[in-house]
Design an enzyme around this catalytic site. Structure first.
Site, mmCIF file in Angstrom:
data_model
loop_
_atom_site.group_PDB
_atom_site.id
_atom_site.type_symbol
_atom_site.label_atom_id
_atom_site.label_comp_id
_atom_site.label_asym_id
_atom_site.label_seq_id
_atom_site.Cartn_x
_atom_site.Cartn_y
_atom_site.Cartn_z
ATOM 1 N N SER A 89 79.763 34.531 56.440
ATOM 2 C CA SER A 89 78.317 34.343 56.604
ATOM 3 C C SER A 89 77.875 32.954 56.168
ATOM 4 O O SER A 89 76.730 32.562 56.381
ATOM 5 C CB SER A 89 77.559 35.378 55.760
ATOM 6 O OG SER A 89 77.901 35.198 54.378
ATOM 7 N N HIS A 137 89.529 33.018 46.321
ATOM 8 C CA HIS A 137 88.756 33.907 45.442
ATOM 9 C C HIS A 137 89.632 34.950 44.775
ATOM 10 O O HIS A 137 89.128 35.978 44.302
ATOM 11 C CB HIS A 137 87.629 34.594 46.236
ATOM 12 C CG HIS A 137 86.541 33.656 46.642
ATOM 13 N ND1 HIS A 137 85.629 33.967 47.623
ATOM 14 C CD2 HIS A 137 86.226 32.412 46.222
ATOM 15 C CE1 HIS A 137 84.791 32.939 47.773
ATOM 16 N NE2 HIS A 137 85.144 31.988 46.937
ATOM 17 N N ASP A 157 91.795 40.805 49.994
ATOM 18 C CA ASP A 157 92.779 41.770 50.513
ATOM 19 C C ASP A 157 94.043 41.006 50.915
ATOM 20 O O ASP A 157 94.058 39.774 50.960
ATOM 21 C CB ASP A 157 92.184 42.551 51.710
ATOM 22 C CG ASP A 157 91.848 41.654 52.906
ATOM 23 O OD1 ASP A 157 90.687 41.643 53.351
ATOM 24 O OD2 ASP A 157 92.763 40.950 53.385
ATOM 25 N N ALA A 217 86.085 39.577 65.699
ATOM 26 C CA ALA A 217 87.259 38.735 65.401
ATOM 27 C C ALA A 217 88.494 39.201 66.179
ATOM 28 O O ALA A 217 89.298 38.390 66.641
ATOM 29 C CB ALA A 217 87.534 38.768 63.900
HETATM 30 C C1 BV8 Z 1 81.523 28.219 41.736
HETATM 31 C C2 BV8 Z 1 85.586 37.597 44.975
HETATM 32 C C3 BV8 Z 1 81.344 26.536 40.119
HETATM 33 C C4 BV8 Z 1 85.162 38.829 44.293
HETATM 34 C C5 BV8 Z 1 83.609 36.344 45.665
HETATM 35 C C6 BV8 Z 1 75.777 25.767 45.599
HETATM 36 C C7 BV8 Z 1 74.611 26.245 46.149
HETATM 37 C C8 BV8 Z 1 74.156 27.542 45.872
HETATM 38 C C9 BV8 Z 1 74.901 28.393 45.015
HETATM 39 C C10 BV8 Z 1 76.047 27.895 44.465
HETATM 40 C C11 BV8 Z 1 76.496 26.615 44.747
HETATM 41 N N1 BV8 Z 1 77.656 26.411 44.056
HETATM 42 C C12 BV8 Z 1 77.963 27.519 43.350
HETATM 43 C C13 BV8 Z 1 76.993 28.451 43.575
HETATM 44 C C14 BV8 Z 1 76.948 29.783 42.963
HETATM 45 C C15 BV8 Z 1 77.775 30.789 43.762
HETATM 46 C C16 BV8 Z 1 77.195 30.990 45.124
HETATM 47 O O1 BV8 Z 1 77.662 30.403 46.109
HETATM 48 N N2 BV8 Z 1 76.222 31.879 45.190
HETATM 49 C C17 BV8 Z 1 75.634 32.215 46.481
HETATM 50 C C18 BV8 Z 1 75.493 33.750 46.579
HETATM 51 C C19 BV8 Z 1 74.284 31.515 46.596
HETATM 52 N N3 BV8 Z 1 79.165 30.372 43.884
HETATM 53 C C20 BV8 Z 1 80.012 30.623 42.871
HETATM 54 O O2 BV8 Z 1 79.669 31.140 41.819
HETATM 55 C C21 BV8 Z 1 81.468 30.227 43.068
HETATM 56 N N4 BV8 Z 1 81.878 29.481 41.904
HETATM 57 O O3 BV8 Z 1 80.945 27.578 42.552
HETATM 58 O O4 BV8 Z 1 81.899 27.776 40.512
HETATM 59 C C22 BV8 Z 1 82.031 26.135 38.893
HETATM 60 C C23 BV8 Z 1 82.215 24.784 38.667
HETATM 61 C C24 BV8 Z 1 82.844 24.388 37.527
HETATM 62 C C25 BV8 Z 1 83.311 25.336 36.615
HETATM 63 C C26 BV8 Z 1 83.141 26.695 36.867
HETATM 64 C C27 BV8 Z 1 82.485 27.101 38.011
HETATM 65 C C28 BV8 Z 1 82.396 31.413 43.144
HETATM 66 C C29 BV8 Z 1 82.106 32.230 44.343
HETATM 67 C C30 BV8 Z 1 83.171 33.326 44.483
HETATM 68 C C31 BV8 Z 1 82.566 34.679 44.217
HETATM 69 N N5 BV8 Z 1 83.551 35.727 44.526
HETATM 70 N N6 BV8 Z 1 84.570 37.238 45.943
HETATM 71 C C32 BV8 Z 1 85.136 39.990 45.235
HETATM 72 O O5 BV8 Z 1 85.559 39.868 46.412
HETATM 73 O O6 BV8 Z 1 84.700 41.036 44.769
HETATM 74 S S1 BV8 Z 1 82.474 35.955 46.854
HETATM 75 C C33 BV8 Z 1 82.484 37.061 48.111
HETATM 76 O O7 BV8 Z 1 81.583 36.510 49.106
HETATM 77 C C34 BV8 Z 1 83.784 37.236 48.851
HETATM 78 O O8 BV8 Z 1 84.814 36.364 48.469
HETATM 79 C C35 BV8 Z 1 83.375 36.946 50.284
HETATM 80 O O9 BV8 Z 1 84.420 36.541 51.038
HETATM 81 C C36 BV8 Z 1 82.412 35.863 50.028
HETATM 82 C C37 BV8 Z 1 81.602 35.368 51.177
HETATM 83 O O10 BV8 Z 1 81.184 36.463 51.912
HETATM 84 P P1 BV8 Z 1 81.772 36.574 53.407
HETATM 85 O O11 BV8 Z 1 83.256 36.619 53.337
HETATM 86 O O12 BV8 Z 1 81.181 35.526 54.237
HETATM 87 O O13 BV8 Z 1 81.286 38.004 53.783
HETATM 88 P P2 BV8 Z 1 79.804 38.394 54.267
HETATM 89 O O14 BV8 Z 1 79.693 39.873 54.218
HETATM 90 O O15 BV8 Z 1 78.801 37.553 53.537
HETATM 91 O O16 BV8 Z 1 79.766 37.928 55.794
HETATM 92 C C38 BV8 Z 1 80.603 38.581 56.722
HETATM 93 C C39 BV8 Z 1 80.494 37.769 57.997
HETATM 94 O O17 BV8 Z 1 81.406 38.330 58.959
HETATM 95 C C40 BV8 Z 1 79.104 37.843 58.633
HETATM 96 O O18 BV8 Z 1 78.759 36.552 59.090
HETATM 97 C C41 BV8 Z 1 79.290 38.806 59.811
HETATM 98 O O19 BV8 Z 1 78.483 38.449 60.910
HETATM 99 C C42 BV8 Z 1 80.734 38.579 60.153
HETATM 100 N N7 BV8 Z 1 81.381 39.749 60.758
HETATM 101 C C43 BV8 Z 1 81.174 41.064 60.472
HETATM 102 N N8 BV8 Z 1 81.990 41.815 61.240
HETATM 103 C C44 BV8 Z 1 82.720 40.949 62.011
HETATM 104 C C45 BV8 Z 1 82.339 39.636 61.694
HETATM 105 N N9 BV8 Z 1 82.871 38.565 62.295
HETATM 106 C C46 BV8 Z 1 83.831 38.782 63.217
HETATM 107 N N10 BV8 Z 1 84.254 40.020 63.575
HETATM 108 C C47 BV8 Z 1 83.724 41.112 62.995
HETATM 109 N N11 BV8 Z 1 84.157 42.333 63.364
#
Ligand code: BV8
Length: 228
Positions: free
Chosen positions: A177, A109, A94, A219
Site C-alpha cells: 500500500s 521486517h 511469512d 498478483a
Molecule cells: C523505522 C512487521 C526508524 C510486523 C511491520 C516517515 C514518515 C511517516 C512515518 C514514518 C516515517 N519513518 C518511520 C515512520 C514510522 C513508521 C511508519 O512508517 N508508520 C506508518 C504507519 C506511517 N515506520 C517504522 O516505524 C519503521 N521503522 O522507520 O525506524 C528508526 C530509525 C533509527 C532507529 C530506530 C528506528 C518500521 C516499520 C516496520 C513495521 N513492521 N511488519 C508484522 O508484520 O506484524 S509493517 C507491516 O506493514 C508489514 O511489514 C507490511 O508489510 C507493512 C506494509 O503493509 P503492506 O505490506 O503494504 O500491506 P497493506 O495491507 O498495507 O497493503 C496491501 C496492499 O496489497 C494493498 O495496496 C492492496 O491493494 C494490495 N493487495 C491486496 N490483495 C492483493 C493486492 N495486490 C495484489 N494482489 C492481491 N491479491
C-alpha cells in the site's frame, strides 16, 4: 528502453493475499482486528506481552497452513533464470517466497518463523508458540520475542537494500500500500538514481504517482504476466 541488468523487487502483504494470509489494511485486514499500537510496537510488548504473543502465535501458526501462490512461483522463476543481480526485498514476515523457490530474498521486517532471544541475542528458527515463555535453547532464559521489526524499530539490512537500489535499473513494487516507511520511500530513491519503476498491485497505492508504470490486478495474474 535502457538495458535491464539489476532488479530490485519490493513485496508487501498483497503478494501473499491469494495464499490466504491477511493483509494489513484491506477490509478486515490484520490491523483492523487489532490497533497497530496494541500489538506491533516495543511499547505494546512491554505493556501487554501476552496480547502481543497471542497475536504473533496465531499468525505464526496460520502461515504454516498456507502455500505459495502463482506470484511467488513466478518470482522464483525470475530468480532462478535472471543472469543479472536480483534482490527480492519483502516487508512480509511469512516464508512463502522461500517456499516458492526464491533464493535472493531479504526480509526487512523480520520473519515469523524466527524467535529472538533478547537475553543472549540468538536468532532461532521457531515454529511453535512463544506465549508460554519457552526457555531459550541457547541460554535458557525466558526472553524470547518474535523476530519481527515493530513500528519504531529499525528495519533489517538497510545498507544492503540501499546498495541494491543504487545499482538498480528496474524497481518493481508488488502488493504494497506504500503506507509504511522506509519501504514506501524506496521507489523515489530508485527513480532519483535512474531506475525504471513499475508497480504491480490490486489497486493504486499511496505511492502510485512515483512509478513510471502501474499495472493493476491480482498478483497471481499480473506478476506471472510481467515475469514472462
Ligand atoms: C523505522 C512487521 C526508524 C510486523 C511491520 C516517515 C514518515 C511517516 C512515518 C514514518 C516515517 N519513518 C518511520 C515512520 C514510522 C513508521 C511508519 O512508517 N508508520 C506508518 C504507519 C506511517 N515506520 C517504522 O516505524 C519503521 N521503522 O522507520 O525506524 C528508526 C530509525 C533509527 C532507529 C530506530 C528506528 C518500521 C516499520 C516496520 C513495521 N513492521 N511488519 C508484522 O508484520 O506484524 S509493517 C507491516 O506493514 C508489514 O511489514 C507490511 O508489510 C507493512 C506494509 O503493509 P503492506 O505490506 O503494504 O500491506 P497493506 O495491507 O498495507 O497493503 C496491501 C496492499 O496489497 C494493498 O495496496 C492492496 O491493494 C494490495 N493487495 C491486496 N490483495 C492483493 C493486492 N495486490 C495484489 N494482489 C492481491 N491479491
Amino acid at each position: 528502453m535502457p538495458e535491464i541488468r539489476n532488479i530490485v523487487v519490493l513485496t508487501g502483504a498483497g503478494v501473499s493475499a491469494e495464499s490466504g494470509i491477511d493483509t494489513f489494511r484491506d477490509g478486515g485486514g490484520l490491523w483492523e482486528q487489532h490497533r497497530v499500537e496494541d500489538v506491533a510496537t516495543p511499547e505494546a510488548f512491554a505493556r501487554d506481552p501476552n496480547l502481543v504473543h497471542r497475536f504473533y502465535d496465531m499468525r505464526r501458526a496460520a502461515i504454516q497452513t498456507k502455500v505459495p501462490n502463482e506470484a511467488h512461483m513466478a518470482l522464483a522463476r525470475l530468480d532462478a533464470g535472471w543472469k543479472g543481480s536480483l534482490l527480492i526485498v519483502t516487508q512480509n514476515v511469512d516464508d512463502l517466497h522461500e517456499r516458492g523457490g526464491a533464493r535472493r530474498v531479504l526480509h526487512m521486517h523480520g520473519e515469523h518463523l524466527n524467535a529472538w532471544c533478547t537475553a543472549c541475542d540468538s536468532r532461532l528458527h521457531w515454529t511453535g508458540p512463544l506465549f508460554d515463555r519457552p526457555p531459550c535453547p541457547v541460554c535458557g532464559s525466558r526472553a524470547l520475542r518474535p523476530d519481527v521489526v515493530w513500528f519504531g524499530e529499525m528495519p533489517y539490512r538497510m545498507n544492503e537494500i540501499y546498495a541494491a537500489l543504487r545499482e538498480a535499473d528496474l524497481f518493481v513494487s508488488i502488493g504494497t500500500s506504500g503506507a509504511v516507511y522506509p519501504a514506501a520511500g524506496f521507489v523515489q530513491t530508485a527513480r532519483d538514481l535512474g531506475a525504471q519503476t513499475l508497480e504491480l498491485n490490486l489497486e493504486r497505492s499511496q505511492g502510485s504517482q512515483s512509478f513510471h508504470e502501474t499495472r493493476l490486478g491480482p498478483a497471481s495474474e499480473v506478476v506471472p504476466a510481467w515475469v514472462e
